[in-house]
Scaffold this active site. Structure first.
Site, mmCIF file in Angstrom:
data_model
loop_
_atom_site.group_PDB
_atom_site.id
_atom_site.type_symbol
_atom_site.label_atom_id
_atom_site.label_comp_id
_atom_site.label_asym_id
_atom_site.label_seq_id
_atom_site.Cartn_x
_atom_site.Cartn_y
_atom_site.Cartn_z
ATOM 1 N N GLU A 265 -1.933 0.832 5.441
ATOM 2 C CA GLU A 265 -1.704 1.930 4.492
ATOM 3 C C GLU A 265 -0.891 1.431 3.293
ATOM 4 O OE1 GLU A 265 -3.336 4.813 4.759
ATOM 5 O OE2 GLU A 265 -4.157 3.736 6.488
ATOM 6 N N TRP B 49 -3.214 -0.329 1.074
ATOM 7 C CA TRP B 49 -3.987 0.598 0.223
ATOM 8 C C TRP B 49 -3.206 0.915 -1.052
ATOM 9 C CZ3 TRP B 49 -8.846 2.228 -0.059
ATOM 10 C CH2 TRP B 49 -9.641 2.203 1.079
ATOM 11 N N TRP C 69 -21.053 19.606 -12.630
ATOM 12 C CA TRP C 69 -20.078 20.410 -11.896
ATOM 13 C C TRP C 69 -20.275 21.890 -12.192
ATOM 14 C CZ3 TRP C 69 -18.050 17.310 -8.530
ATOM 15 C CH2 TRP C 69 -17.824 15.949 -8.841
ATOM 16 N N ASN D 264 -1.674 13.531 4.604
ATOM 17 C CA ASN D 264 -2.810 12.760 4.091
ATOM 18 C C ASN D 264 -4.163 13.283 4.584
ATOM 19 O OD1 ASN D 264 -4.122 10.408 2.811
ATOM 20 N ND2 ASN D 264 -4.598 9.885 4.941
ATOM 21 N N TRP E 212 -13.632 16.505 -9.865
ATOM 22 C CA TRP E 212 -12.471 15.924 -9.163
ATOM 23 C C TRP E 212 -11.262 15.804 -10.070
ATOM 24 C CZ3 TRP E 212 -10.823 11.218 -11.167
ATOM 25 C CH2 TRP E 212 -11.751 10.510 -11.953
ATOM 26 N N TRP F 134 -8.536 10.828 -5.015
ATOM 27 C CA TRP F 134 -9.516 11.800 -5.525
ATOM 28 C C TRP F 134 -10.884 11.155 -5.719
ATOM 29 C CZ3 TRP F 134 -9.769 16.897 -5.563
ATOM 30 C CH2 TRP F 134 -8.594 17.590 -5.274
HETATM 31 P P1 FAD Z 1 2.292 7.345 5.611
HETATM 32 O O1 FAD Z 1 1.055 7.698 6.336
HETATM 33 O O2 FAD Z 1 3.538 7.207 6.419
HETATM 34 O O3 FAD Z 1 1.976 6.017 4.815
HETATM 35 C C1 FAD Z 1 2.993 5.152 4.326
HETATM 36 C C2 FAD Z 1 2.777 4.833 2.881
HETATM 37 O O4 FAD Z 1 1.568 4.114 2.695
HETATM 38 C C3 FAD Z 1 2.638 6.040 1.977
HETATM 39 O O5 FAD Z 1 3.884 6.590 1.639
HETATM 40 C C4 FAD Z 1 1.924 5.450 0.772
HETATM 41 O O6 FAD Z 1 2.799 4.753 -0.070
HETATM 42 C C5 FAD Z 1 0.999 4.427 1.421
HETATM 43 N N1 FAD Z 1 -0.314 5.054 1.599
HETATM 44 C C6 FAD Z 1 -0.768 5.701 2.692
HETATM 45 N N2 FAD Z 1 -2.038 6.114 2.490
HETATM 46 C C7 FAD Z 1 -2.373 5.753 1.237
HETATM 47 C C8 FAD Z 1 -3.537 5.893 0.436
HETATM 48 N N3 FAD Z 1 -4.646 6.482 0.895
HETATM 49 N N4 FAD Z 1 -3.511 5.404 -0.814
HETATM 50 C C9 FAD Z 1 -2.418 4.784 -1.303
HETATM 51 N N5 FAD Z 1 -1.289 4.618 -0.590
HETATM 52 C C10 FAD Z 1 -1.270 5.086 0.663
HETATM 53 N N6 FAD Z 1 -0.108 8.933 -2.219
HETATM 54 C C11 FAD Z 1 0.902 8.858 -3.099
HETATM 55 O O7 FAD Z 1 1.877 8.146 -2.855
HETATM 56 N N7 FAD Z 1 0.872 9.559 -4.279
HETATM 57 C C12 FAD Z 1 -0.169 10.373 -4.604
HETATM 58 O O8 FAD Z 1 -0.187 10.973 -5.695
HETATM 59 C C13 FAD Z 1 -1.239 10.499 -3.682
HETATM 60 N N8 FAD Z 1 -2.283 11.335 -3.925
HETATM 61 C C14 FAD Z 1 -3.307 11.422 -3.011
HETATM 62 C C15 FAD Z 1 -4.399 12.256 -3.300
HETATM 63 C C16 FAD Z 1 -5.452 12.370 -2.401
HETATM 64 C C17 FAD Z 1 -6.631 13.252 -2.719
HETATM 65 C C18 FAD Z 1 -5.429 11.612 -1.208
HETATM 66 C C19 FAD Z 1 -6.571 11.711 -0.222
HETATM 67 C C20 FAD Z 1 -4.362 10.778 -0.925
HETATM 68 C C21 FAD Z 1 -3.285 10.664 -1.813
HETATM 69 N N9 FAD Z 1 -2.180 9.830 -1.546
HETATM 70 C C22 FAD Z 1 -1.164 9.741 -2.464
HETATM 71 C C23 FAD Z 1 -2.141 8.961 -0.351
HETATM 72 C C24 FAD Z 1 -1.470 9.553 0.911
HETATM 73 O O9 FAD Z 1 -1.965 10.827 1.173
HETATM 74 C C25 FAD Z 1 0.051 9.640 0.799
HETATM 75 O O10 FAD Z 1 0.580 8.403 0.398
HETATM 76 C C26 FAD Z 1 0.694 10.022 2.131
HETATM 77 O O11 FAD Z 1 0.206 11.249 2.598
HETATM 78 C C27 FAD Z 1 2.206 10.103 1.973
HETATM 79 O O12 FAD Z 1 2.831 10.467 3.175
HETATM 80 P P2 FAD Z 1 3.626 9.401 4.043
HETATM 81 O O13 FAD Z 1 4.613 8.675 3.216
HETATM 82 O O14 FAD Z 1 4.150 10.147 5.239
HETATM 83 O O15 FAD Z 1 2.464 8.431 4.446
#
Ligand code: FAD
Length: 434
Positions: free
Chosen positions: A257, A260, A288, A323, A341, A364
Protein backbone atom coordinates in the site's frame (compact mmCIF):
# COMPACT_ATOMS: atom_id res chain seq x y z
CA UNK A 1 22.77 40.56 11.95
CA UNK A 2 24.17 37.14 11.06
CA UNK A 3 23.08 35.34 7.89
CA UNK A 4 20.24 32.88 8.32
CA UNK A 5 19.22 29.79 6.37
CA UNK A 6 15.53 29.11 5.92
CA UNK A 7 14.03 25.62 5.88
CA UNK A 8 10.77 26.02 4.01
CA UNK A 9 8.34 23.45 5.45
CA UNK A 10 5.43 22.22 3.33
CA UNK A 11 4.45 18.54 3.44
CA UNK A 12 7.18 17.70 5.95
CA UNK A 13 5.99 19.18 9.23
CA UNK A 14 8.39 17.53 11.67
CA UNK A 15 11.73 18.23 13.25
CA UNK A 16 13.38 14.85 12.98
CA UNK A 17 14.11 12.47 10.10
CA UNK A 18 13.41 15.35 7.71
CA UNK A 19 15.80 15.59 4.76
CA UNK A 20 15.86 19.35 4.11
CA UNK A 21 16.11 20.19 7.78
CA UNK A 22 18.88 17.65 8.24
CA UNK A 23 21.02 18.97 5.39
CA UNK A 24 20.46 22.57 6.43
CA UNK A 25 21.47 21.85 10.02
CA UNK A 26 24.47 19.85 8.93
CA UNK A 27 25.77 22.39 6.40
CA UNK A 28 24.65 25.77 7.72
CA UNK A 29 24.30 27.84 10.86
CA UNK A 30 21.32 29.85 12.08
CA UNK A 31 18.75 27.54 10.57
CA UNK A 32 15.25 28.92 10.82
CA UNK A 33 12.18 26.80 9.91
CA UNK A 34 9.57 28.71 7.93
CA UNK A 35 5.97 27.87 7.06
CA UNK A 36 3.91 29.95 4.64
CA UNK A 37 0.13 29.76 4.74
CA UNK A 38 -0.10 30.00 0.97
CA UNK A 39 -2.99 32.22 -0.08
CA UNK A 40 -2.99 30.80 -3.59
CA UNK A 41 -4.13 27.55 -1.96
CA UNK A 42 -6.19 28.92 0.94
CA UNK A 43 -8.21 31.22 -1.31
CA UNK A 44 -9.54 28.22 -3.22
CA UNK A 45 -11.04 26.58 -0.12
CA UNK A 46 -14.76 27.08 0.07
CA UNK A 47 -15.28 26.83 3.81
CA UNK A 48 -13.83 28.71 6.75
CA UNK A 49 -13.99 25.49 8.68
CA UNK A 50 -11.37 23.44 6.93
CA UNK A 51 -10.01 20.50 8.88
CA UNK A 52 -6.75 20.49 6.90
CA UNK A 53 -5.95 24.09 7.73
CA UNK A 54 -6.83 23.47 11.38
CA UNK A 55 -4.65 20.34 11.37
CA UNK A 56 -1.67 22.22 9.96
CA UNK A 57 -2.27 24.99 12.47
CA UNK A 58 -2.20 22.59 15.39
CA UNK A 59 0.94 20.88 14.10
CA UNK A 60 2.69 24.24 13.75
CA UNK A 61 1.69 25.20 17.28
CA UNK A 62 3.34 21.99 18.42
CA UNK A 63 6.49 22.63 16.37
CA UNK A 64 6.69 26.14 17.77
CA UNK A 65 6.59 24.77 21.32
CA UNK A 66 9.32 22.25 20.53
CA UNK A 67 11.47 24.96 18.97
CA UNK A 68 10.84 27.25 21.95
CA UNK A 69 12.23 24.54 24.19
CA UNK A 70 15.35 24.48 22.04
CA UNK A 71 15.62 28.26 22.42
CA UNK A 72 14.93 28.53 18.72
CA UNK A 73 11.99 29.79 16.67
CA UNK A 74 9.46 29.12 13.95
CA UNK A 75 8.63 31.74 11.35
CA UNK A 76 5.02 31.61 10.14
CA UNK A 77 3.96 33.77 7.21
CA UNK A 78 0.69 34.33 5.35
CA UNK A 79 0.65 35.28 1.66
CA UNK A 80 1.64 34.05 -1.74
CA UNK A 81 5.11 32.51 -1.69
CA UNK A 82 6.77 34.86 -4.19
CA UNK A 83 5.62 37.99 -2.41
CA UNK A 84 6.44 36.48 0.94
CA UNK A 85 9.99 35.63 -0.08
CA UNK A 86 10.50 39.10 -1.54
CA UNK A 87 9.48 40.53 1.81
CA UNK A 88 11.73 38.13 3.74
CA UNK A 89 14.69 38.92 1.48
CA UNK A 90 14.43 42.56 2.48
CA UNK A 91 13.86 41.76 6.15
CA UNK A 92 16.66 39.23 6.81
CA UNK A 93 20.10 38.44 5.46
CA UNK A 94 19.36 35.05 3.98
CA UNK A 95 22.11 32.74 2.81
CA UNK A 96 20.12 29.76 1.61
CA UNK A 97 16.67 28.17 1.35
CA UNK A 98 16.37 24.43 1.93
CA UNK A 99 13.22 22.55 1.12
CA UNK A 100 11.94 19.11 0.03
CA UNK A 101 10.77 18.13 -3.46
CA UNK A 102 7.11 18.25 -4.30
CA UNK A 103 5.88 16.36 -7.36
CA UNK A 104 2.59 18.13 -8.13
CA UNK A 105 2.67 20.22 -11.32
CA UNK A 106 1.64 23.49 -9.62
CA UNK A 107 4.14 22.96 -6.81
CA UNK A 108 6.93 22.24 -9.28
CA UNK A 109 6.14 25.50 -11.06
CA UNK A 110 5.99 27.43 -7.76
CA UNK A 111 9.35 26.03 -6.65
CA UNK A 112 10.97 26.94 -9.97
CA UNK A 113 9.76 30.52 -9.52
CA UNK A 114 11.04 30.75 -5.96
CA UNK A 115 14.38 29.23 -6.94
CA UNK A 116 14.77 31.79 -9.71
CA UNK A 117 13.92 34.66 -7.39
CA UNK A 118 16.31 33.36 -4.73
CA UNK A 119 19.17 32.99 -7.17
CA UNK A 120 18.61 36.50 -8.50
CA UNK A 121 19.19 37.62 -4.92
CA UNK A 122 22.34 35.49 -4.51
CA UNK A 123 20.55 33.08 -2.23
CA UNK A 124 20.96 29.40 -2.91
CA UNK A 125 17.89 27.18 -3.19
CA UNK A 126 18.32 23.50 -2.40
CA UNK A 127 15.69 20.80 -2.57
CA UNK A 128 15.76 17.16 -1.40
CA UNK A 129 13.82 13.94 -1.66
CA UNK A 130 11.81 13.38 1.49
CA UNK A 131 8.17 12.45 0.93
CA UNK A 132 8.67 9.19 -0.92
CA UNK A 133 11.21 6.37 -1.01
CA UNK A 134 11.95 6.45 -4.74
CA UNK A 135 11.39 9.38 -7.06
CA UNK A 136 11.80 10.54 -10.64
CA UNK A 137 14.12 8.14 -12.51
CA UNK A 138 14.93 5.90 -9.54
CA UNK A 139 12.41 3.18 -10.36
CA UNK A 140 11.86 3.09 -14.11
CA UNK A 141 11.86 0.40 -16.79
CA UNK A 142 15.18 -0.87 -18.12
CA UNK A 143 14.82 1.47 -21.11
CA UNK A 144 14.46 4.46 -18.76
CA UNK A 145 10.76 5.05 -19.35
CA UNK A 146 8.34 5.27 -16.40
CA UNK A 147 6.19 2.31 -15.37
CA UNK A 148 2.46 2.54 -15.83
CA UNK A 149 1.58 -0.84 -14.34
CA UNK A 150 1.87 -1.37 -10.60
CA UNK A 151 3.11 -4.97 -10.29
CA UNK A 152 6.35 -4.65 -12.27
CA UNK A 153 6.91 -1.23 -10.68
CA UNK A 154 6.54 -2.68 -7.20
CA UNK A 155 8.84 -5.58 -8.06
CA UNK A 156 11.61 -3.23 -9.08
CA UNK A 157 10.84 -0.93 -6.13
CA UNK A 158 11.35 -3.85 -3.73
CA UNK A 159 14.50 -5.04 -5.49
CA UNK A 160 15.98 -1.54 -5.12
CA UNK A 161 15.11 -1.12 -1.48
CA UNK A 162 18.01 -1.33 0.95
CA UNK A 163 19.11 0.23 4.23
CA UNK A 164 20.34 3.36 2.51
CA UNK A 165 16.85 4.41 1.36
CA UNK A 166 15.18 3.98 4.73
CA UNK A 167 17.81 5.21 7.11
CA UNK A 168 16.59 8.11 9.13
CA UNK A 169 18.06 11.62 8.98
CA UNK A 170 19.30 12.35 12.52
CA UNK A 171 18.44 16.05 12.67
CA UNK A 172 18.81 16.14 16.46
CA UNK A 173 22.54 15.63 16.16
CA UNK A 174 22.82 19.14 14.71
CA UNK A 175 20.15 21.07 16.60
CA UNK A 176 22.96 23.33 17.82
CA UNK A 177 22.79 24.97 14.40
CA UNK A 178 19.20 26.05 14.80
CA UNK A 179 18.54 29.78 14.78
CA UNK A 180 18.79 31.18 18.30
CA UNK A 181 16.65 34.07 19.27
CA UNK A 182 13.21 35.25 20.20
CA UNK A 183 10.27 33.55 18.66
CA UNK A 184 8.30 35.40 16.02
CA UNK A 185 4.67 36.35 16.25
CA UNK A 186 2.45 33.33 15.76
CA UNK A 187 -0.80 34.16 13.95
CA UNK A 188 -4.19 33.13 15.28
CA UNK A 189 -6.32 30.79 13.18
CA UNK A 190 -8.91 33.56 12.89
CA UNK A 191 -6.31 35.98 11.50
CA UNK A 192 -5.74 33.47 8.69
CA UNK A 193 -9.49 33.57 7.97
CA UNK A 194 -10.28 30.13 9.39
CA UNK A 195 -12.14 28.63 12.31
CA UNK A 196 -11.51 25.81 14.70
CA UNK A 197 -12.92 22.43 13.58
CA UNK A 198 -13.44 19.08 15.27
CA UNK A 199 -10.07 17.78 14.06
CA UNK A 200 -7.41 17.11 16.62
CA UNK A 201 -3.77 16.50 15.92
CA UNK A 202 -2.20 13.69 17.87
CA UNK A 203 1.23 12.32 17.18
CA UNK A 204 0.99 9.15 15.13
CA UNK A 205 1.82 5.86 16.75
CA UNK A 206 1.79 2.56 14.96
CA UNK A 207 0.29 -0.56 16.50
CA UNK A 208 2.38 -3.64 15.81
CA UNK A 209 -0.65 -5.95 16.13
CA UNK A 210 -2.61 -3.88 13.63
CA UNK A 211 0.18 -4.03 11.07
CA UNK A 212 0.71 -7.74 11.61
CA UNK A 213 -2.97 -8.51 10.96
CA UNK A 214 -3.50 -5.73 8.38
CA UNK A 215 -3.99 -8.11 5.43
CA UNK A 216 -6.92 -9.75 7.27
CA UNK A 217 -8.64 -6.65 8.57
CA UNK A 218 -8.01 -3.90 6.02
CA UNK A 219 -11.13 -4.45 3.91
CA UNK A 220 -13.72 -4.26 6.68
CA UNK A 221 -14.83 -0.70 7.34
CA UNK A 222 -16.45 -1.57 10.68
CA UNK A 223 -13.07 -2.65 12.09
CA UNK A 224 -10.21 -0.41 13.17
CA UNK A 225 -8.24 -2.44 10.65
CA UNK A 226 -6.18 0.15 8.77
CA UNK A 227 -3.38 2.32 10.08
CA UNK A 228 -5.04 5.76 9.72
CA UNK A 229 -1.67 7.21 8.81
CA UNK A 230 -2.76 8.97 5.61
CA UNK A 231 -3.24 12.44 7.08
CA UNK A 232 0.19 12.17 8.75
CA UNK A 233 1.83 11.15 5.50
CA UNK A 234 0.04 13.99 3.77
CA UNK A 235 1.48 16.63 6.06
CA UNK A 236 4.69 14.85 6.95
CA UNK A 237 4.01 14.43 10.65
CA UNK A 238 5.40 10.95 10.16
CA UNK A 239 8.39 9.90 8.09
CA UNK A 240 7.75 7.53 5.18
CA UNK A 241 11.17 5.94 5.81
CA UNK A 242 10.18 4.93 9.32
CA UNK A 243 6.91 3.42 8.08
CA UNK A 244 8.52 1.52 5.24
CA UNK A 245 11.26 0.16 7.51
CA UNK A 246 8.51 -1.14 9.79
CA UNK A 247 6.27 -2.46 7.03
CA UNK A 248 9.13 -4.26 5.32
CA UNK A 249 9.64 -6.30 8.47
CA UNK A 250 6.06 -6.91 9.57
CA UNK A 251 3.64 -7.03 6.66
CA UNK A 252 4.10 -7.18 2.90
CA UNK A 253 0.49 -6.23 2.16
CA UNK A 254 0.98 -3.03 4.13
CA UNK A 255 4.27 -2.39 2.35
CA UNK A 256 2.45 -2.73 -0.98
CA UNK A 257 0.00 0.00 0.00
CA UNK A 258 2.88 2.34 0.77
CA UNK A 259 4.33 1.47 -2.64
CA UNK A 260 1.01 2.42 -4.28
CA UNK A 261 1.55 5.84 -2.74
CA UNK A 262 4.99 6.20 -4.37
CA UNK A 263 3.59 4.79 -7.60
CA UNK A 264 0.81 7.38 -7.91
CA UNK A 265 3.17 10.20 -6.96
CA UNK A 266 5.44 9.20 -9.81
CA UNK A 267 2.52 8.75 -12.23
CA UNK A 268 1.57 12.36 -11.50
CA UNK A 269 5.18 13.49 -11.85
CA UNK A 270 5.77 11.75 -15.20
CA UNK A 271 2.25 12.28 -16.59
CA UNK A 272 0.99 15.65 -15.26
CA UNK A 273 -1.75 15.46 -17.87
CA UNK A 274 -3.70 13.09 -15.59
CA UNK A 275 -4.78 16.12 -13.56
CA UNK A 276 -7.52 16.90 -16.06
CA UNK A 277 -7.52 13.93 -18.40
CA UNK A 278 -7.88 10.19 -18.48
CA UNK A 279 -4.52 8.45 -18.32
CA UNK A 280 -5.87 6.24 -21.12
CA UNK A 281 -6.93 8.95 -23.50
CA UNK A 282 -9.42 6.68 -25.31
CA UNK A 283 -11.60 7.07 -22.23
CA UNK A 284 -11.82 10.83 -22.62
CA UNK A 285 -14.81 10.27 -24.93
CA UNK A 286 -17.30 8.87 -22.44
CA UNK A 287 -20.66 10.60 -22.67
CA UNK A 288 -21.39 11.33 -19.02
CA UNK A 289 -24.94 11.96 -17.86
CA UNK A 290 -23.77 14.44 -15.19
CA UNK A 291 -27.19 14.76 -13.61
CA UNK A 292 -26.95 17.44 -10.88
CA UNK A 293 -29.67 15.95 -8.68
CA UNK A 294 -28.05 12.54 -8.72
CA UNK A 295 -24.74 14.16 -7.85
CA UNK A 296 -26.32 15.97 -4.90
CA UNK A 297 -27.90 12.74 -3.62
CA UNK A 298 -24.50 11.04 -3.82
CA UNK A 299 -22.72 13.90 -2.03
CA UNK A 300 -25.28 13.87 0.76
CA UNK A 301 -25.37 10.09 1.15
CA UNK A 302 -28.96 9.73 -0.02
CA UNK A 303 -28.72 7.32 -2.93
CA UNK A 304 -30.70 4.52 -1.30
CA UNK A 305 -27.62 2.26 -1.50
CA UNK A 306 -26.66 1.79 2.17
CA UNK A 307 -22.91 1.17 1.79
CA UNK A 308 -22.56 4.15 -0.56
CA UNK A 309 -24.55 6.40 1.73
CA UNK A 310 -22.64 5.25 4.82
CA UNK A 311 -19.35 6.12 3.12
CA UNK A 312 -20.45 9.54 1.99
CA UNK A 313 -21.82 10.36 5.41
CA UNK A 314 -18.62 9.19 7.09
CA UNK A 315 -16.70 11.47 4.74
CA UNK A 316 -18.96 14.46 5.35
CA UNK A 317 -18.95 13.97 9.12
CA UNK A 318 -15.27 13.23 9.68
CA UNK A 319 -13.14 13.99 6.61
CA UNK A 320 -12.17 10.32 6.40
CA UNK A 321 -13.52 7.38 4.43
CA UNK A 322 -12.35 3.80 4.56
CA UNK A 323 -10.46 2.67 1.42
CA UNK A 324 -12.88 -0.15 0.50
CA UNK A 325 -15.74 2.32 0.71
CA UNK A 326 -13.85 4.95 -1.29
CA UNK A 327 -13.69 2.38 -4.09
CA UNK A 328 -17.40 1.54 -3.80
CA UNK A 329 -18.65 5.14 -3.63
CA UNK A 330 -16.39 6.21 -6.50
CA UNK A 331 -17.44 3.31 -8.67
CA UNK A 332 -21.12 4.00 -7.92
CA UNK A 333 -20.88 7.67 -8.91
CA UNK A 334 -19.05 6.92 -12.11
CA UNK A 335 -20.69 3.73 -13.33
CA UNK A 336 -24.15 3.63 -11.76
CA UNK A 337 -24.83 7.34 -12.12
CA UNK A 338 -22.53 8.00 -15.10
CA UNK A 339 -21.14 11.14 -13.56
CA UNK A 340 -17.70 12.31 -14.69
CA UNK A 341 -15.02 10.98 -12.33
CA UNK A 342 -13.61 14.52 -12.13
CA UNK A 343 -16.73 15.67 -10.26
CA UNK A 344 -16.23 12.99 -7.64
CA UNK A 345 -12.51 13.65 -7.49
CA UNK A 346 -13.18 17.34 -6.85
CA UNK A 347 -15.73 16.57 -4.14
CA UNK A 348 -13.30 14.26 -2.33
CA UNK A 349 -10.65 16.97 -2.64
CA UNK A 350 -12.78 19.42 -0.70
CA UNK A 351 -13.58 16.91 2.05
CA UNK A 352 -10.72 14.46 2.64
CA UNK A 353 -8.37 15.29 5.49
CA UNK A 354 -5.74 13.21 3.73
CA UNK A 355 -6.48 14.75 0.32
CA UNK A 356 -3.52 14.24 -1.92
CA UNK A 357 -3.69 15.02 -5.62
CA UNK A 358 -1.72 11.97 -6.75
CA UNK A 359 -3.52 9.34 -4.60
CA UNK A 360 -6.94 10.87 -5.14
CA UNK A 361 -6.52 11.17 -8.89
CA UNK A 362 -5.07 7.67 -8.97
CA UNK A 363 -7.98 6.28 -6.94
CA UNK A 364 -10.62 7.99 -9.07
CA UNK A 365 -9.03 7.01 -12.36
CA UNK A 366 -8.74 3.46 -11.06
CA UNK A 367 -12.46 3.35 -10.28
CA UNK A 368 -13.35 5.00 -13.61
CA UNK A 369 -11.25 2.46 -15.54
CA UNK A 370 -9.50 5.43 -17.16
CA UNK A 371 -6.32 5.09 -15.09
CA UNK A 372 -2.91 3.61 -15.72
CA UNK A 373 -3.50 0.32 -13.93
CA UNK A 374 -7.24 0.47 -13.45
CA UNK A 375 -10.10 -1.92 -12.94
CA UNK A 376 -11.40 -3.05 -16.39
CA UNK A 377 -14.46 -1.03 -17.44
CA UNK A 378 -16.74 -4.07 -17.49
CA UNK A 379 -16.03 -4.86 -13.84
CA UNK A 380 -18.77 -2.99 -12.07
CA UNK A 381 -19.08 -3.23 -8.29
CA UNK A 382 -22.43 -4.43 -7.06
CA UNK A 383 -22.90 -2.27 -3.94
CA UNK A 384 -25.24 -4.76 -2.26
CA UNK A 385 -22.77 -7.62 -2.76
CA UNK A 386 -19.89 -5.45 -1.55
CA UNK A 387 -21.86 -4.60 1.59
CA UNK A 388 -22.69 -8.26 2.24
CA UNK A 389 -19.08 -9.22 1.89
CA UNK A 390 -17.35 -6.42 3.73
CA UNK A 391 -19.97 -5.29 6.24
CA UNK A 392 -21.90 -8.53 6.81
CA UNK A 393 -23.34 -7.49 10.19
CA UNK A 394 -24.18 -4.01 8.83
CA UNK A 395 -22.25 -2.43 11.71
CA UNK A 396 -20.62 0.22 9.53
CA UNK A 397 -23.85 0.93 7.68
CA UNK A 398 -25.89 1.30 10.87
CA UNK A 399 -23.29 3.59 12.38
CA UNK A 400 -23.60 6.12 9.56
CA UNK A 401 -27.13 5.56 8.25
CA UNK A 402 -29.18 5.46 11.38
CA UNK A 403 -32.56 5.57 9.64
CA UNK A 404 -31.60 2.55 7.51
CA UNK A 405 -34.54 0.31 8.43
CA UNK A 406 -37.19 3.02 8.59
CA UNK A 407 -39.43 4.53 5.90
CA UNK A 408 -37.32 7.69 6.10
CA UNK A 409 -34.52 5.94 4.20
CA UNK A 410 -34.71 6.73 0.44
CA UNK A 411 -35.46 4.19 -2.27
CA UNK A 412 -32.52 3.31 -4.57
CA UNK A 413 -31.84 6.18 -6.94
CA UNK A 414 -31.34 3.74 -9.83
CA UNK A 415 -31.84 0.00 -10.28
CA UNK A 416 -28.57 -1.95 -10.21
CA UNK A 417 -28.95 -4.21 -13.27
CA UNK A 418 -30.25 -1.34 -15.37
CA UNK A 419 -27.41 0.95 -14.30
CA UNK A 420 -24.85 -1.76 -14.91
CA UNK A 421 -26.02 -2.33 -18.47
CA UNK A 422 -26.21 1.39 -19.16
CA UNK A 423 -22.61 1.82 -17.99
CA UNK A 424 -21.39 -1.06 -20.14
CA UNK A 425 -23.17 0.36 -23.20
CA UNK A 426 -21.83 3.86 -22.58
CA UNK A 427 -18.24 2.72 -22.12
CA UNK A 428 -18.44 0.45 -25.18
CA UNK A 429 -19.76 3.28 -27.27
CA UNK A 430 -17.00 5.64 -26.09
CA UNK A 431 -14.33 3.11 -26.99
CA UNK A 432 -15.92 2.50 -30.37
CA UNK A 433 -15.88 6.26 -31.09
CA UNK A 434 -12.26 6.81 -30.11
P1 FAD B 1 -3.90 2.09 5.19
O1 FAD B 1 -4.72 1.03 4.58
O2 FAD B 1 -3.46 1.87 6.60
O3 FAD B 1 -2.66 2.31 4.23
C1 FAD B 1 -1.46 2.94 4.66
C2 FAD B 1 -1.06 4.03 3.71
O4 FAD B 1 -0.76 3.50 2.43
C3 FAD B 1 -2.13 5.07 3.45
O5 FAD B 1 -2.20 6.02 4.47
C4 FAD B 1 -1.67 5.66 2.13
O6 FAD B 1 -0.63 6.59 2.30
C5 FAD B 1 -1.09 4.45 1.41
N1 FAD B 1 -2.13 3.91 0.53
C6 FAD B 1 -3.01 2.93 0.82
N2 FAD B 1 -3.79 2.68 -0.25
C7 FAD B 1 -3.41 3.54 -1.22
C8 FAD B 1 -3.83 3.78 -2.55
N3 FAD B 1 -4.80 3.07 -3.13
N4 FAD B 1 -3.22 4.76 -3.24
C9 FAD B 1 -2.22 5.48 -2.70
N5 FAD B 1 -1.78 5.29 -1.44
C10 FAD B 1 -2.36 4.33 -0.71
N6 FAD B 1 -5.24 8.31 -0.20
C11 FAD B 1 -4.73 9.48 0.22
O7 FAD B 1 -3.78 9.50 0.99
N7 FAD B 1 -5.26 10.68 -0.20
C12 FAD B 1 -6.32 10.74 -1.05
O8 FAD B 1 -6.76 11.83 -1.44
C13 FAD B 1 -6.90 9.52 -1.48
N8 FAD B 1 -8.00 9.51 -2.29
C14 FAD B 1 -8.53 8.30 -2.70
C15 FAD B 1 -9.63 8.31 -3.56
C16 FAD B 1 -10.19 7.12 -4.00
C17 FAD B 1 -11.37 7.13 -4.94
C18 FAD B 1 -9.62 5.90 -3.59
C19 FAD B 1 -10.20 4.58 -4.06
C20 FAD B 1 -8.52 5.88 -2.75
C21 FAD B 1 -7.95 7.08 -2.29
N9 FAD B 1 -6.84 7.09 -1.42
C22 FAD B 1 -6.31 8.29 -1.02
C23 FAD B 1 -6.16 5.84 -1.02
C24 FAD B 1 -6.64 5.18 0.29
O9 FAD B 1 -8.03 5.07 0.29
C25 FAD B 1 -6.21 5.93 1.54
O10 FAD B 1 -4.83 6.19 1.51
C26 FAD B 1 -6.52 5.14 2.81
O11 FAD B 1 -7.88 4.85 2.91
C27 FAD B 1 -6.08 5.93 4.04
O12 FAD B 1 -6.36 5.24 5.22
P2 FAD B 1 -5.20 4.54 6.06
O13 FAD B 1 -4.10 5.49 6.33
O14 FAD B 1 -5.87 3.92 7.25
O15 FAD B 1 -4.72 3.46 5.04
Amino acid sequence: MEDITLVWLRRDLRLDDQAALYYALKNERNVLPLFIFDTTILNLLDSKEDRRVDFIYQVLSDLKEDLDKLASALLVEYGDPIRTFKKLFSQFRIKAIYTNHDYEPKAIFRDEQVKKLAEENDISFKSFKDQCIFEKQEVVKDDGSPYSVFTPYSRKWKARLNEFYIKSYPCKKYYRNLYKGDNFEFPSLASLGFEKTDVSFEKFSLSKTLIQTYHQTRDFPALPGTSRVSVHLRFGTVSIRKLVAYAAVYNETYLNELIWRDFYMMILYHYPNVVNHAFKTDYDHILWRNNEEDFKAWCEGKTGYPIVDAGMRELNATGFMHNRVRMITASFLIKHLLIDWRWGEAYFATKLNDYDLSANNGGWQWAASTGCDAVPYFRIFNPAEQAKRFDPERIYIKKWVQEIDTPAYPQPIVEHQFARQRALDTYKQALANK
